[in-house]
Design a protein around this motif. Structure first.
Motif, PDB file in Angstrom:
ATOM      1  N   LYS A 352       0.693  -1.208  -0.006  1.00 34.30           N
ATOM      2  CA  LYS A 352      -0.066  -0.026   0.111  1.00 34.30           C
ATOM      3  C   LYS A 352       0.993   1.318   0.093  1.00 34.30           C
ATOM      4  O   LYS A 352       0.628   2.269  -0.800  1.00 34.30           O
ATOM      5  N   LYS A 353       2.158   1.272   0.836  1.00 29.79           N
ATOM      6  CA  LYS A 353       2.853   2.341   0.872  1.00 29.79           C
ATOM      7  C   LYS A 353       3.577   2.727  -0.787  1.00 29.79           C
ATOM      8  O   LYS A 353       3.913   3.830  -1.013  1.00 29.79           O
ATOM      9  N   ILE A 354       3.871   1.552  -1.221  1.00 28.50           N
ATOM     10  CA  ILE A 354       4.621   1.777  -2.265  1.00 28.50           C
ATOM     11  C   ILE A 354       3.626   2.371  -3.307  1.00 28.50           C
ATOM     12  O   ILE A 354       3.924   3.279  -4.224  1.00 28.50           O
ATOM     13  N   LEU A 355       2.215   2.095  -3.462  1.00 25.58           N
ATOM     14  CA  LEU A 355       1.442   2.531  -4.345  1.00 25.58           C
ATOM     15  C   LEU A 355       0.860   3.925  -4.185  1.00 25.58           C
ATOM     16  O   LEU A 355       1.042   4.881  -5.108  1.00 25.58           O
ATOM     17  N   SER A 356       0.881   4.204  -2.723  1.00 25.16           N
ATOM     18  CA  SER A 356       0.418   5.492  -2.556  1.00 25.16           C
ATOM     19  C   SER A 356       1.688   6.752  -2.496  1.00 25.16           C
ATOM     20  O   SER A 356       1.315   7.767  -2.979  1.00 25.16           O
ATOM     21  N   THR A 357       2.923   6.041  -2.645  1.00 25.12           N
ATOM     22  CA  THR A 357       3.980   6.969  -2.809  1.00 25.12           C
ATOM     23  C   THR A 357       4.138   7.383  -4.280  1.00 25.12           C
ATOM     24  O   THR A 357       4.362   8.487  -4.551  1.00 25.12           O
ATOM     25  N   LYS A 358       3.717   6.377  -5.219  1.00 27.96           N
ATOM     26  CA  LYS A 358       3.909   6.844  -6.685  1.00 27.96           C
ATOM     27  C   LYS A 358       2.621   7.314  -7.004  1.00 27.96           C
ATOM     28  O   LYS A 358       2.658   7.774  -8.092  1.00 27.96           O
ATOM     29  N   ARG A 359       1.535   7.347  -6.365  1.00 29.78           N
ATOM     30  CA  ARG A 359       0.270   7.595  -6.520  1.00 29.78           C
ATOM     31  C   ARG A 359      -0.255   7.069  -8.060  1.00 29.78           C
ATOM     32  O   ARG A 359      -0.528   7.670  -8.845  1.00 29.78           O
ATOM     33  N   ILE A 360      -0.471   5.737  -7.907  1.00 27.38           N
ATOM     34  CA  ILE A 360      -0.846   5.029  -9.108  1.00 27.38           C
ATOM     35  C   ILE A 360      -2.410   5.164  -9.145  1.00 27.38           C
ATOM     36  O   ILE A 360      -3.071   4.596  -8.286  1.00 27.38           O
ATOM     37  N   GLY A 361      -2.973   5.282 -10.217  1.00 27.73           N
ATOM     38  CA  GLY A 361      -4.199   5.117 -10.292  1.00 27.73           C
ATOM     39  C   GLY A 361      -4.599   4.143 -11.402  1.00 27.73           C
ATOM     40  O   GLY A 361      -5.819   3.147 -11.177  1.00 27.73           O
ATOM     41  N   GLY A 362      -4.158   3.994 -12.638  1.00 25.69           N
ATOM     42  CA  GLY A 362      -4.800   3.013 -13.646  1.00 25.69           C
ATOM     43  C   GLY A 362      -3.719   2.316 -14.351  1.00 25.69           C
ATOM     44  O   GLY A 362      -3.851   2.028 -15.575  1.00 25.69           O
ATOM     45  N   GLU A 363      -2.700   1.853 -13.698  1.00 27.56           N
ATOM     46  CA  GLU A 363      -1.709   1.242 -14.309  1.00 27.56           C
ATOM     47  C   GLU A 363      -2.159  -0.256 -14.575  1.00 27.56           C
ATOM     48  O   GLU A 363      -2.976  -0.794 -13.566  1.00 27.56           O
TER      49      GLU A 363
END
Length: 375
Positions: A352-363
């Motif tokens: 979750k921290k990895i995704l929130s750091t990169k602000r991924i939305g639609g990969e």
């Protein structure tokens, strides 16, 4: 000026005269570029008139006593209009004949003189301000003269604040309700604590206000802790970004093929463009080592252990294990269901921290942060 009015035969139409022109720059009471001896918001002639009224004391009806027996003559009307505190003092003042007597103690005579002069003409000499800025700040606060108080704060902020007087200014700012000046001096003290702690002002504060010294030292410790925490979070975010880039590079290698490593059904061309993934080279070397290492068990080889961790992390981020080209992706998905709750929670927080750091939305090949929170 004679106004000529023309009337029509019917006597109902009046033609108004042309209005006079608007006043030019010469009539502006705030003429730009006017010569001033100090700093003023009035014209030179007006300022000189009020200065002469103060200097000569013409028909002065107030006597002001200062330290060391000094006397300053002033006018009750001017003082009452300039300061509500002085107005109250004059109402209670006693005197001989028409003259009333008040006292202003606690600061030097010159500071009181500059202060009273400012009430007349809103003027001050720069040299006097440089020498008397601290007592003028006190007087402007005590007698509620906000214009002079703002000037003192600006002068200190722009040029008059030094390491030698910063402790004194800090204490006066607290007493005189000057929050911006409190903040500026406090920051200056913390940035130069070693030099400031050796000044006379710090020694005097330590002797007279030990609680204030304690608060400054505690705030310094707090600032250091906050800076360490900020650096820790920056480093942590850097690691999360590196992990995300590694996940991207791993998917890129296994799905598209890169250099000498890739899917067996991909033919890599010699004129293929250089890879744009920064982590691709490192992951490529790690994959090549993992493929040829004879230990290849968790704990047996540090490089293989890192590869196992990357593969498991990818499986937790992968949106579609059925069509994923990364090795062991589905195997790790099945393993997740059998993991202990404690270990599962650690991996979930990391993902979750990895995704929130990169602000991924639609990969297309990664889950969203909401999806990770739900499973």
């Amino acid at each position: 000026m004679e106004i000529i009015t023309k009337q029509s035969p019917q006597g109902c139409n009046n033609i108004c005269p042309t209005p006079p022109p608007l006043p030019g720059p010469a009539m502006n009471c705030r003429r730009k570029g006017s010569a001033t001896k100090g700093n003023s918001c009035a014209l030179t002639a007006t300022r000189d008139l009020w200065d002469n009224l103060f200097d000569r004391g013409y028909r002065a009806d107030v006597t002001i006593r200062t330290n060391d027996g000094g006397i300053i003559y002033a006018h009750a009307g001017v003082l009452s209009m300039a300061s509500p505190v002085l107005r109250g003092m004059l109402k209670q003042a006693k005197g001989v004949g028409h003259k009333r007597l008040i006292s202003i103690h606690g600061v030097q005579h010159d500071a009181v003189r500059v202060f009273i002069r400012f009430l007349y003409s809103s003027c001050y000499e720069q040299e006097e301000m440089k020498e008397l800025v601290l007592p003028l700040l006190v007087l402007s606060h005590a007698f509620v003269v906000p214009q002079l108080k703002r000037i003192c704060e600006q002068q200190l902020e722009n040029s008059l604040l030094t390491l030698d007087n910063v402790v004194d200014v800090f204490q006066l700012s607290l007493l005189c309700d000057a929050p911006r000046l409190v903040l500026l001096t406090h920051r200056m003290i913390l940035r130069n604590i070693k030099a400031v702690s050796a000044t006379e002002g710090w020694i005097a504060m330590k002797r007279s206000h030990p609680a204030l010294e304690k608060e400054i030292l505690e705030s310094m410790i707090y600032e250091e802790q906050m800076e360490k925490e900020r650096i820790r979070k920056l480093n942590e975010r850097k690691i999360y970004l590196q992990l995300y880039e590694a996940m991207e590079a791993l998917v890129h290698i296994c799905r598209d093929g890169c250099r000498t490593i890739g899917p067996c059904d991909k033919d890599l061309k010699d004129d293929q463009k250089p890879c744009t993934y920064e982590a691709c080279k490192g992951i490529e070397l790690l994959v090549r080592h993992f493929a040829g290492c004879k230990l290849r068990v968790p704990g047996g080889c540090i490089h293989c252990k890192r590869m196992w961790q990357l593969l498991e992390l990818h499986s937790r981020l992968c949106a579609d294990s059925g069509s994923c080209r990364v090795p062991l992706c589905r195997n790790f998905k099945d393993k997740i269901k059998k993991q202990f709750k404690k270990d599962e929670m650690k991996w979930k927080i990391l993902a979750k921290k990895i995704l929130s750091t990169k602000r991924i939305g639609g990969e297309p090949f990664f889950l969203s942060s909401k999806s990770i929170s739900s499973y």
